[in-house]
Design an enzyme around this catalytic site. Structure first.
Site, PDB file in Angstrom:
ATOM      1  N   HIS A  75       0.716  -1.289  -0.014  1.00 46.69           N
ATOM      2  CA  HIS A  75       0.042   0.054   0.116  1.00 46.69           C
ATOM      3  C   HIS A  75       0.814   1.222  -0.007  1.00 46.69           C
ATOM      4  CE1 HIS A  75      -4.097  -1.679   1.195  1.00 46.69           C
ATOM      5  NE2 HIS A  75      -3.366  -2.570   0.579  1.00 46.69           N
ATOM      6  N   TYR A 204      -9.642   5.963   6.737  1.00 46.67           N
ATOM      7  CA  TYR A 204     -10.054   6.193   7.994  1.00 46.67           C
ATOM      8  C   TYR A 204     -10.913   7.359   8.095  1.00 46.67           C
ATOM      9  CZ  TYR A 204      -5.596   3.550   9.417  1.00 46.67           C
ATOM     10  OH  TYR A 204      -4.735   2.512   9.833  1.00 46.67           O
ATOM     11  N   PRO A 296      -5.704   0.873  18.104  1.00 45.20           N
ATOM     12  CA  PRO A 296      -5.340   0.452  16.892  1.00 45.20           C
ATOM     13  C   PRO A 296      -5.259   1.450  15.718  1.00 45.20           C
ATOM     14  CG  PRO A 296      -7.332  -0.561  17.633  1.00 45.20           C
ATOM     15  CD  PRO A 296      -6.874   0.176  18.657  1.00 45.20           C
ATOM     16  N   LYS A 300      -0.134   0.276  14.846  1.00 45.88           N
ATOM     17  CA  LYS A 300       0.998   0.082  15.531  1.00 45.88           C
ATOM     18  C   LYS A 300       1.386  -0.885  16.594  1.00 45.88           C
ATOM     19  CE  LYS A 300       3.393   3.547  13.602  1.00 45.88           C
ATOM     20  NZ  LYS A 300       2.948   2.838  12.161  1.00 45.88           N
ATOM     21  N   TYR A 394       3.275   6.667   9.983  1.00 44.80           N
ATOM     22  CA  TYR A 394       2.470   5.744   9.659  1.00 44.80           C
ATOM     23  C   TYR A 394       3.400   4.446   9.078  1.00 44.80           C
ATOM     24  CZ  TYR A 394      -1.845   3.119   8.217  1.00 44.80           C
ATOM     25  OH  TYR A 394      -2.739   2.306   7.913  1.00 44.80           O
TER      26      TYR A 394
HETATM   27  P1  RFL Z   1      -0.616 -11.438  21.581  1.00 47.01           P
HETATM   28  O1  RFL Z   1      -0.985 -11.646  20.182  1.00 47.01           O
HETATM   29  O2  RFL Z   1      -1.603 -11.173  22.691  1.00 47.01           O
HETATM   30  O3  RFL Z   1      -0.144 -13.014  22.207  1.00 47.01           O
HETATM   31  C1  RFL Z   1       0.110 -13.297  23.350  1.00 47.01           C
HETATM   32  C2  RFL Z   1       0.174 -14.957  23.584  1.00 47.01           C
HETATM   33  O4  RFL Z   1       0.551 -15.166  24.766  1.00 47.01           O
HETATM   34  C3  RFL Z   1      -0.470 -16.117  25.565  1.00 47.01           C
HETATM   35  N1  RFL Z   1      -0.621 -16.089  26.818  1.00 47.01           N
HETATM   36  C4  RFL Z   1       0.065 -17.109  27.562  1.00 47.01           C
HETATM   37  N2  RFL Z   1       0.861 -17.997  27.188  1.00 47.01           N
HETATM   38  C5  RFL Z   1       1.304 -18.800  28.417  1.00 47.01           C
HETATM   39  N3  RFL Z   1       1.187 -18.491  29.682  1.00 47.01           N
HETATM   40  C6  RFL Z   1       0.138 -17.443  29.765  1.00 47.01           C
HETATM   41  N4  RFL Z   1      -0.096 -17.232  31.233  1.00 47.01           N
HETATM   42  C7  RFL Z   1      -0.360 -16.943  28.797  1.00 47.01           C
HETATM   43  N5  RFL Z   1      -0.922 -15.589  28.823  1.00 47.01           N
HETATM   44  C8  RFL Z   1      -1.205 -15.383  27.767  1.00 47.01           C
HETATM   45  C9  RFL Z   1      -1.623 -15.855  24.646  1.00 47.01           C
HETATM   46  O5  RFL Z   1      -2.805 -16.928  24.472  1.00 47.01           O
HETATM   47  C10 RFL Z   1      -1.468 -15.304  23.313  1.00 47.01           C
HETATM   48  O6  RFL Z   1      -1.211 -16.351  22.154  1.00 47.01           O
HETATM   49  O7  RFL Z   1       0.717 -10.602  21.864  1.00 47.01           O
HETATM   50  P2  RFL Z   1       1.959 -10.286  20.786  1.00 47.01           P
HETATM   51  O8  RFL Z   1       2.636 -11.687  20.575  1.00 47.01           O
HETATM   52  O9  RFL Z   1       2.946  -9.301  21.527  1.00 47.01           O
HETATM   53  O10 RFL Z   1       1.223  -9.543  19.512  1.00 47.01           O
HETATM   54  C11 RFL Z   1       0.705  -8.136  19.808  1.00 47.01           C
HETATM   55  C12 RFL Z   1      -0.368  -8.002  18.546  1.00 47.01           C
HETATM   56  O11 RFL Z   1      -0.973  -9.134  18.691  1.00 47.01           O
HETATM   57  C13 RFL Z   1      -0.939  -6.683  18.967  1.00 47.01           C
HETATM   58  O12 RFL Z   1      -0.104  -5.764  18.956  1.00 47.01           O
HETATM   59  C14 RFL Z   1      -1.739  -6.402  17.374  1.00 47.01           C
HETATM   60  O13 RFL Z   1      -2.726  -7.246  17.206  1.00 47.01           O
HETATM   61  C15 RFL Z   1      -2.454  -5.089  17.445  1.00 47.01           C
HETATM   62  N6  RFL Z   1      -3.218  -4.512  16.366  1.00 47.01           N
HETATM   63  C16 RFL Z   1      -2.479  -3.998  15.292  1.00 47.01           C
HETATM   64  N7  RFL Z   1      -1.098  -3.887  15.392  1.00 47.01           N
HETATM   65  C17 RFL Z   1      -0.272  -3.508  13.980  1.00 47.01           C
HETATM   66  O14 RFL Z   1       0.621  -3.400  14.018  1.00 47.01           O
HETATM   67  N8  RFL Z   1      -1.225  -3.075  13.175  1.00 47.01           N
HETATM   68  C18 RFL Z   1      -2.521  -3.286  12.892  1.00 47.01           C
HETATM   69  O15 RFL Z   1      -3.145  -3.003  11.954  1.00 47.01           O
HETATM   70  C19 RFL Z   1      -3.357  -3.684  14.079  1.00 47.01           C
HETATM   71  N9  RFL Z   1      -4.596  -3.753  13.920  1.00 47.01           N
HETATM   72  C20 RFL Z   1      -4.890  -4.669  16.460  1.00 47.01           C
HETATM   73  C21 RFL Z   1      -5.145  -4.179  15.071  1.00 47.01           C
HETATM   74  C22 RFL Z   1      -5.094  -5.316  17.501  1.00 47.01           C
HETATM   75  C23 RFL Z   1      -6.613  -5.114  17.648  1.00 47.01           C
HETATM   76  N10 RFL Z   1      -7.275  -5.891  18.683  1.00 47.01           N
HETATM   77  C24 RFL Z   1      -8.172  -6.836  18.780  1.00 47.01           C
HETATM   78  C25 RFL Z   1      -6.778  -5.256  19.839  1.00 47.01           C
HETATM   79  C26 RFL Z   1      -6.726  -4.317  15.164  1.00 47.01           C
HETATM   80  C27 RFL Z   1      -7.359  -4.664  16.306  1.00 47.01           C
HETATM   81  C28 RFL Z   1      -8.875  -4.821  16.280  1.00 47.01           C
HETATM   82  C1  PHB Z   2      -6.819  -3.996  10.001  1.00 48.74           C
HETATM   83  O1  PHB Z   2      -6.806  -4.119   8.736  1.00 48.74           O
HETATM   84  O2  PHB Z   2      -7.327  -4.685  10.870  1.00 48.74           O
HETATM   85  C2  PHB Z   2      -6.219  -2.730  10.448  1.00 48.74           C
HETATM   86  C3  PHB Z   2      -5.681  -1.746   9.454  1.00 48.74           C
HETATM   87  C4  PHB Z   2      -5.167  -0.617  10.152  1.00 48.74           C
HETATM   88  C5  PHB Z   2      -5.571  -0.356  11.564  1.00 48.74           C
HETATM   89  C6  PHB Z   2      -5.958  -1.239  12.414  1.00 48.74           C
HETATM   90  C7  PHB Z   2      -6.585  -2.432  11.912  1.00 48.74           C
HETATM   91  O3  PHB Z   2      -5.043   0.945  11.795  1.00 48.74           O
END
Ligand code: RFL
Ligand code: PHB
Length: 402
Positions: A75, A204, A296, A300, A394
């Site tokens: 993108h 957005y 989100p 980041k 970004y």
């Molecule tokens: P995770 O993915 O939460 O994984 C942690 C893992 O640890 C396990 N766990 C345990 N294991 C053993 N013992 C325990 N006591 C434990 N407790 C927990 C869990 O089951 C899990 O499998 O953390 P990690 O690996 O640091 O990854 C972080 C990312 O998942 C998170 O920052 C992103 O998803 C945030 N995020 C976005 N980030 C971006 O860079 N670009 C994006 O476009 C973006 N979009 C988003 C997002 C997060 C979202 N939500 C749902 C919060 C969009 C959304 C909607």
């Molecule tokens: C997504 O596609 O899930 C997404 C993309 C951009 C964001 C957050 C989530 O800022």
């Protein structure tokens, strides 16, 4: 009691833990992952979609770039719409060539899981009662129960990659850590559908009715989000209600082109800014969401997790290759510098694009927060300098080396 020995024990098989494990294995550094839930459960969580180039480089370094480079979409820009007016942020042009990759976190996680299984690296899924011991000692360990048997994992270092609700952060004594937190007064309701996306780029949208985001996973799969009140539940939102509300928040010319269809997944996530300082305690390192959360809006979260992984990977490589244990103490300082930039950017984007109702500016005699944010948005979207400031952050700030 079963005893296992390894060099680095990794808690959590999310993207942070899996990526770190794969990179360490590539340097011959032994590691074992202990995960609380099943692999399928981890893959069922629909989250991030946007990857910075730093993240993509790490995935390639781990030898796993093939599918991401073939199926991920480059993108070169994003759109920001405010009250129906559309503004293009030319990421590539404004940053001198930088772009982002649109590729789902689920896909990255699947690639990492498959590679780990192929390399026969040990992962204990559905581990119960995971506990960390002796993180201040020279020989820390992790105990857990796996399929009814007790295990002790002896190691040199522990990487706490267990997300916001994990146990690693709690293992650091409360008086040794400082936690900063803001919970926003709304959440994001996400919907995934096999419908053609409404735009080639992410849009957005700030509207009177609240924030909306039109994102995508491919030419046939879309991901949309709506700002919703904190106490709303998924049951409150039928697919029909979701699509109606989205149409009202998108600019009219975009709404006219929206394809609707049944949802594949719908979930609500609260929005939070959170940082735990320091990110290291003895031989325990916090990585990714275990140490920090961003709303989100700036895409980041996963990308900050990746820069933590990069710093810890570089440090562990130096430790095992050059016997350089001095650099260990630098992890927290290096990781946190980039984390704070990401926190500020995500907070600022969230402020500019969400509705904050009647919230007022302290000491300004009833002036609403939105009034300030309207002029903030106006300035940043209508000037090239402003759009460049958004673009540079970004696409992601550079990684710092140890
Ligand atoms: P995770 O993915 O939460 O994984 C942690 C893992 O640890 C396990 N766990 C345990 N294991 C053993 N013992 C325990 N006591 C434990 N407790 C927990 C869990 O089951 C899990 O499998 O953390 P990690 O690996 O640091 O990854 C972080 C990312 O998942 C998170 O920052 C992103 O998803 C945030 N995020 C976005 N980030 C971006 O860079 N670009 C994006 O476009 C973006 N979009 C988003 C997002 C997060 C979202 N939500 C749902 C919060 C969009 C959304 C909607
Ligand atoms: C997504 O596609 O899930 C997404 C993309 C951009 C964001 C957050 C989530 O800022």
């Amino acid at each position: 009691m079963n005893t296992i020995n390894t060099q680095v024990a990794i808690i959590g098989a999310g993207p942070s833990g899996l990526l770190l494990g794969q990179l360490l294995a590539g340097q011959g550094i032994g590691n074992v992952i202990v995960e609380r839930v099943s692999g399928d459960y981890v893959l069922g969580r629909i989250r991030a979609g946007i990857l910075e180039q730093g993240f993509a480089e790490l995935v390639r370094e781990a030898g796993l770039g093939q599918r991401m480079d073939a199926e991920g979409e480059i993108h070169e820009g994003i759109e920001i719409a405010a009250h129906g007016e559309r503004f293009h942020i030319d990421l590539k042009g404004l940053t001198g060539g930088d772009v982002v990759i649109c590729y789902g976190q689920t896909e990255i996680t699947r690639d990492l899981m498959e590679a780990r299984a192929e390399c026969r690296l040990q992962t204990y899924y559905e581990a119960a009662d995971v506990q960390l011991h002796g993180v201040k000692d020279s020989k820390p360990s992790v105990t857990f129960n796996y399929r009814g048997d007790d295990f002790t994992l002896k190691c040199d270092y522990i990487a706490g990659c267990d997300g916001f609700h994990g146990i690693s952060r709690q293992t650091i004594p409360a008086e040794k850590r400082t936690e900063h937190e803001r919970i926003y007064p709304f959440g994001w309701l996400g919907l995934l559908s096999d419908t053609p996306p409404v735009g080639a780029e992410l849009i957005y949208c700030k509207s009177e009715r609240g924030f909306a985001l039109a994102s995508r996973r491919s030419t046939t799969r879309s991901r949309y989000y709506l700002q919703v009140p904190l106490d709303d539940t998924v049951q409150d939102w039928s697919d029909g209600r979701f699509w109606e509300e989205l149409k009202r928040r998108l600019p009219p010319d975009v709404a006219d082109k929206l394809f609707t269809g049944p949802s594949l997944e719908k979930s609500i996530a609260p929005l939070r800014s959170f940082v735990c300082e320091p990110m290291q305690y003895g031989n325990l390192f916090l990585v990714g969401d275990a140490a920090h959360i961003v709303p989100p809006t700036g895409a980041k979260g996963l990308n900050l997790a990746a820069s933590d992984v990069a710093a810890l990977y570089e440090i562990m490589t130096r430790v095992y290759r050059n016997n350089d244990t001095q650099c260990i103490a630098r992890y927290s300082e290096i990781a946190l510098r980039r984390v704070w930039h990401g926190e500020r950017f995500s907070w600022w984007m969230s402020n500019m694009l969400h509705n904050f109702g009647d919230e007022t500016i302290h000491g300004m005699n009833g002036v609403t927060f939105s009034r300030f944010m309207d002029s903030e948005r106006d300035f940043y979207l209508r000037t090239e300098e402003g759009r460049r400031v958004i673009a540079k952050q970004y696409v992601g700030l550079p990684y710092e080396h140890v």
